[in-house]
Design a protein around this motif. Structure first.
Motif, PDB file in Angstrom:
ATOM      1  N   SER B  93       0.554  -1.537  -0.149  1.00 32.80           N
ATOM      2  CA  SER B  93       0.422  -0.132  -0.253  1.00 32.80           C
ATOM      3  C   SER B  93       1.023   1.209  -0.071  1.00 32.80           C
ATOM      4  O   SER B  93       0.634   2.335  -0.161  1.00 32.80           O
ATOM      5  CB  SER B  93      -0.440  -0.030   0.914  1.00 32.80           C
ATOM      6  OG  SER B  93      -0.552  -0.328   1.783  1.00 32.80           O
ATOM      7  N   ARG B  94       1.886   1.343   0.934  1.00 28.88           N
ATOM      8  CA  ARG B  94       2.928   2.287   0.439  1.00 28.88           C
ATOM      9  C   ARG B  94       3.410   2.645  -0.633  1.00 28.88           C
ATOM     10  O   ARG B  94       3.883   3.490  -1.168  1.00 28.88           O
ATOM     11  CB  ARG B  94       3.883   2.374   1.777  1.00 28.88           C
ATOM     12  CG  ARG B  94       2.507   3.173   3.567  1.00 28.88           C
ATOM     13  CD  ARG B  94       4.423   2.882   4.335  1.00 28.88           C
ATOM     14  NE  ARG B  94       5.052   4.402   4.329  1.00 28.88           N
ATOM     15  CZ  ARG B  94       6.513   4.299   4.748  1.00 28.88           C
ATOM     16  NH1 ARG B  94       6.256   3.416   5.742  1.00 28.88           N
ATOM     17  NH2 ARG B  94       7.060   5.602   4.893  1.00 28.88           N
ATOM     18  N   ARG B 130      -3.405   6.364 -13.273  1.00 34.50           N
ATOM     19  CA  ARG B 130      -2.740   6.158 -11.446  1.00 34.50           C
ATOM     20  C   ARG B 130      -1.545   5.270 -11.044  1.00 34.50           C
ATOM     21  O   ARG B 130      -1.216   4.895 -10.124  1.00 34.50           O
ATOM     22  CB  ARG B 130      -3.474   4.964 -10.734  1.00 34.50           C
ATOM     23  CG  ARG B 130      -5.258   5.544 -10.769  1.00 34.50           C
ATOM     24  CD  ARG B 130      -6.323   5.343  -9.643  1.00 34.50           C
ATOM     25  NE  ARG B 130      -7.764   5.901 -10.078  1.00 34.50           N
ATOM     26  CZ  ARG B 130      -8.319   6.982 -10.335  1.00 34.50           C
ATOM     27  NH1 ARG B 130      -7.360   7.908 -10.429  1.00 34.50           N
ATOM     28  NH2 ARG B 130      -9.466   7.325 -10.283  1.00 34.50           N
ATOM     29  N   GLN B 133       0.621   6.916  -8.406  1.00 35.95           N
ATOM     30  CA  GLN B 133      -0.452   6.878  -7.367  1.00 35.95           C
ATOM     31  C   GLN B 133      -0.145   5.632  -6.008  1.00 35.95           C
ATOM     32  O   GLN B 133       0.547   4.263  -6.903  1.00 35.95           O
ATOM     33  CB  GLN B 133      -1.375   7.148  -7.842  1.00 35.95           C
ATOM     34  CG  GLN B 133      -2.828   7.580  -6.341  1.00 35.95           C
ATOM     35  CD  GLN B 133      -4.421   8.077  -6.647  1.00 35.95           C
ATOM     36  OE1 GLN B 133      -4.265   8.131  -7.946  1.00 35.95           O
ATOM     37  NE2 GLN B 133      -5.498   7.090  -6.118  1.00 35.95           N
ATOM     38  N   ARG B 134      -0.051   6.053  -4.935  1.00 39.02           N
ATOM     39  CA  ARG B 134       0.209   5.032  -3.698  1.00 39.02           C
ATOM     40  C   ARG B 134      -0.539   3.671  -3.846  1.00 39.02           C
ATOM     41  O   ARG B 134      -1.845   4.088  -4.331  1.00 39.02           O
ATOM     42  CB  ARG B 134       0.322   5.615  -2.395  1.00 39.02           C
ATOM     43  CG  ARG B 134       2.108   6.112  -2.365  1.00 39.02           C
ATOM     44  CD  ARG B 134       1.933   6.376  -0.789  1.00 39.02           C
ATOM     45  NE  ARG B 134       0.918   7.104  -0.056  1.00 39.02           N
ATOM     46  CZ  ARG B 134       0.767   7.330   1.491  1.00 39.02           C
ATOM     47  NH1 ARG B 134       0.818   5.948   2.008  1.00 39.02           N
ATOM     48  NH2 ARG B 134      -0.304   7.655   1.662  1.00 39.02           N
ATOM     49  N   THR B 137      -3.818   4.279  -1.698  1.00 39.92           N
ATOM     50  CA  THR B 137      -4.583   5.583  -2.004  1.00 39.92           C
ATOM     51  C   THR B 137      -5.819   4.808  -3.321  1.00 39.92           C
ATOM     52  O   THR B 137      -6.739   5.939  -3.726  1.00 39.92           O
ATOM     53  CB  THR B 137      -4.216   6.424  -2.160  1.00 39.92           C
ATOM     54  OG1 THR B 137      -3.417   6.535  -3.379  1.00 39.92           O
ATOM     55  CG2 THR B 137      -3.352   6.521  -1.572  1.00 39.92           C
TER      56      THR B 137
END
Lengths: 438, 241
Positions: B93-94, B130, B133-134, B137
């Protein structure tokens, strides 16, 4: 971080009555806490018996401070978390963000200039060396904790291994610093792997406890193995580093004489300063490169999700061991430097407090962030020195600062994480290898 | 007929003393979509995870492409090109979407990365926007797409999907099922799909299995199972026709 523009407009403060209620409640808690801690004090009376004295003014001051602080908090932030960004206008935040980008190069230039600017200030040079040692330790531990997500409370053990490796090798075999430095790193890495094996299956709290114990084991062995390590007496007169074979002394063939300079003990200090700066920068460079290599990416992915990693074909055993080994190696380098700088080491220098300090630097800096760690090391050690005169209040202020920063920036000073891979254009037309070398 | 790509025989898996799989037999042939349906706690995900050696089968054997993988370490199994979009997605996720996909390409190596990225981007256009993007998110549906896309980056011979429609709006679930069909028809990708959404899964699959309390109770073609009264009663009650 995001600018919370909406926060400045939205009304989040509490009405006065509710704020007062909050403040009174906080003050009551503070009173309950401090009435015995601060309010009552025991002294030895004239007859030798203990006499209880009261310190009501101090107590009143503390409770008053809590009341005022709590009231201010309730009036400004309401019951929401305290956010720095909310209080500041957006343009100020933007400036701060731009300044943040320049912070790294600016700090580096400053570090390079320190020996020039403060050549005659021995105290500041020594402090600079100390700070840089901790920056290096922080960057080393950052590999283990920040990148790989393995909570290591025994990092000082590798620092100790490095220091004792250098001290013993130099004393018993007469090896020079430059030969011992890699050896110390290798030995520390070896111990890192040795620690890694039994803890392969542990995570989080459990891992922390085992690493904590490991740090203590190393310290106790150093303390009790009298014949080998000198026990509590430590090892004295460890050889000082030389400038590529030229010793820093006032004799013929020394550094000063060779370069036709007037002998000054500061030469060595300046040399040590640049040495640790170089070592720290190497640590930083390697850590940054590693992030873009498959193994570094695997570290980060492992921090996020170990099971997913394994099912993507990553050998998490190797990944963990390399993380421990890399982190430990840089701890070992720093330890060797510490030994040659001090000229004397004893197990006392490698107590748990050191591990805690380095970990605090990493956490405070924002796990995984290189610049954050550097700033945190500077702030922590610089802060320690600032408060040296108020010895009694040092830990109090330190604790207060930690709590404040954790409230404002719960993910550390620099919480943003730069991805290690970007697409060159919007079209996916780039190879990861090429990107990795950018 | 050639030997199946994946053969599961008499697999028993335990969580402590609790037997979660009580001797499961199952085949997945090359080029097939096979679905496993069942209620909560029937052992669907356990079977999927057991295939990956986590947890390990206490009895029985799992053979992939003629190799016994029952006792192989998970990452070695992955290197045989079995990919998985696990339960709960488990994206990093990070890390950015692109980095997630890069991690997915660990097995396939860097050589095909660009092509595979384009291929996956075409399959899930939403992800392409995306890329930086992380992962954390993304919306739930996008995360699911990312999990599948990440699995595809490894150029799998067998794709294991654990409840890809879980928690998704019907529109998005449909989109995902369409993507699975596309992959199967165009690239001849073999898919083993675990689903609670029995109607969609059975319509999509060539063959299906029904698992109840750790045992396979029914097997047959997707269409057959859809028409079985016991399947209808248990899994499609109130479902769409």
């Amino acid at each position: 971080m995001n600018i919370q523009a909406s926060g400045t407009n939205r009304r989040i403060s509490l009405p006065l009555a509710a704020a007062l209620k909050d403040a009174i409640f906080s003050a009551l808690i503070a009173f309950g806490l401090f009435v015995f801690l601060i309010g009552l004090h025991t002294d030895q009376g004239p007859t030798g018996a203990l006499v209880v004295t009261t310190r009501l003014p101090q107590l009143a001051m503390l409770v008053g401070a809590v009341f005022a602080g709590s009231l201010a908090r309730a009036l400004i932030f309401g019951r929401e978390p305290i956010g720095l960004g909310r209080g500041l206008p957006p343009w100020l935040m933007r400036i701060a963000q731009h300044a943040g980008r320049l912070a790294g190069p600016a700090l580096l230039v400053f570090a390079l200039l320190v020996p020039v600017l403060f050549y005659h200030n021995r105290y500041l040079l020594d402090l600079g060396i100390l700070v840089l040692t901790y920056v290096m330790l922080g960057w080393g531990l950052n590999i283990v904790v920040g990148l790989a997500g393995l909570l290591d409370l025994g990092y000082v053990a590798f620092y100790a291994v490095g220091a004792y490796s250098y001290a013993l090798l130099a004393q018993n075999f007469g090896l020079s610093f430059w030969i011992c430095l890699p050896l110390a790193g290798i030995l520390a890495a070896f111990w890192g792997v040795l620690l890694g094996f039994p803890v392969l299956r542990l995570r989080g709290d459990y891992l922390a406890i085992v690493t904590l114990a490991f740090g203590e084991i190393i310290r106790l062995v150093l303390l009790n193995w009298q014949s080998f390590t000198g026990g509590p007496n430590g090892i004295a007169s460890i050889p000082r580093p030389s400038f590529f074979g030229l010793p820093f002394n006032d004799e013929e063939g020394g550094f000063a004489a060779t370069f036709g300079l007037e002998f000054s003990p500061t030469h060595r200090i300046v040399f040590l300063f640049y040495l640790i700066l170089a070592l720290a920068l190497v640590t930083n460079w390697v850590a940054k490169r590693m992030r873009r290599l498959p193994v570094g990416r695997a570290w980060e992915a492992m921090r996020e999700d170990e099971i997913a990693c394994r099912s993507l074909g990553i050998n998490t055993t190797n990944t963990k061991l390399t993380a421990f080994a890399m982190g430990a190696m840089f701890g070992g380098f720093a330890g060797a430097f510490f030994a040659t700088r001090q000229g004397f080491i004893s197990p006392e220098s490698f107590a748990f407090g050191e591990s805690a300090l380095v970990l605090a630097i990493v956490v405070l800096g924002g796990m995984g962030s290189q610049i954050g760690v550097a700033v945190a090391a500077l702030a922590m050690l610089g802060g320690f020195e600032l408060y040296r005169e108020f010895e009694h209040y040092r830990m109090l202020v330190f604790g207060f600062a930690m709590v404040t920063i954790m409230i404002w920036r719960p993910r550390g000073l620099v919480a943003t994480r730069e991805p290690s891979l970007y697409l060159a254009t919007h079209k996916p037309a780039v190879s990861p290898v090429k990107q990795g070398l950018k | 007929m050639t030997a199946p790509l994946l053969t599961v025989r008499g697999v028993k898996t335990f969580y402590g003393n609790i037997m979660a799989l009580k001797g499961v037999d199952l085949d997945v042939n090359e080029g097939e979509i096979v679905t496993l349906i069942g209620a909560n706690g029937a052992g669907k995900s356990t079977l999927m995870m057991t295939t990956f050696g986590n947890p390990r089968a206490r009895e029985g054997s799992i053979v992939f492409d003629g190799r016994d993988i029952t006792h192989m370490p998970t990452h070695e199994i992955a290197k045989l090109r079995i990919a998985q979009s696990p339960e709960g997605r488990r994206i990093f996720s990070r890390m950015s979407v692109l980095e997630n996909l890069q991690m997915g390409a660990t097995v396939a190596g860097a050589d095909n990365f660009t092509d595979d990225l384009a291929r996956v981007g075409k399959l899930f256009p939403l992800l392409e926007k995306r890329m930086h993007q992380r992962g954390g998110t993304l919306s739930g549906g996008e995360q699911q797409m990312l999990a599948i896309a990440r699995a595809l980056m490894g150029r799998p011979r067998l794709l294991l999907l654990d409840e890809p429609s879980l928690g998704l709006a019907p529109m998005l679930a449909k989109q995902i099922f369409r993507a699975i069909r596309e992959l199967n028809e165009r690239d001849r990708l073999t898919v083993f799909l675990v689903e609670q959404n029995a109607f969609h899964a059975l319509k999509l699959a060539h063959r299906g299995y029904v698992i109840v309390n750790g045992e396979i109770t029914l097997a047959g073609s997707g269409r057959e199972l859809l028409e079985r009264p016991e399947v209808r009663a248990a899994y499609l009650e109130g479902g769409r026709r």
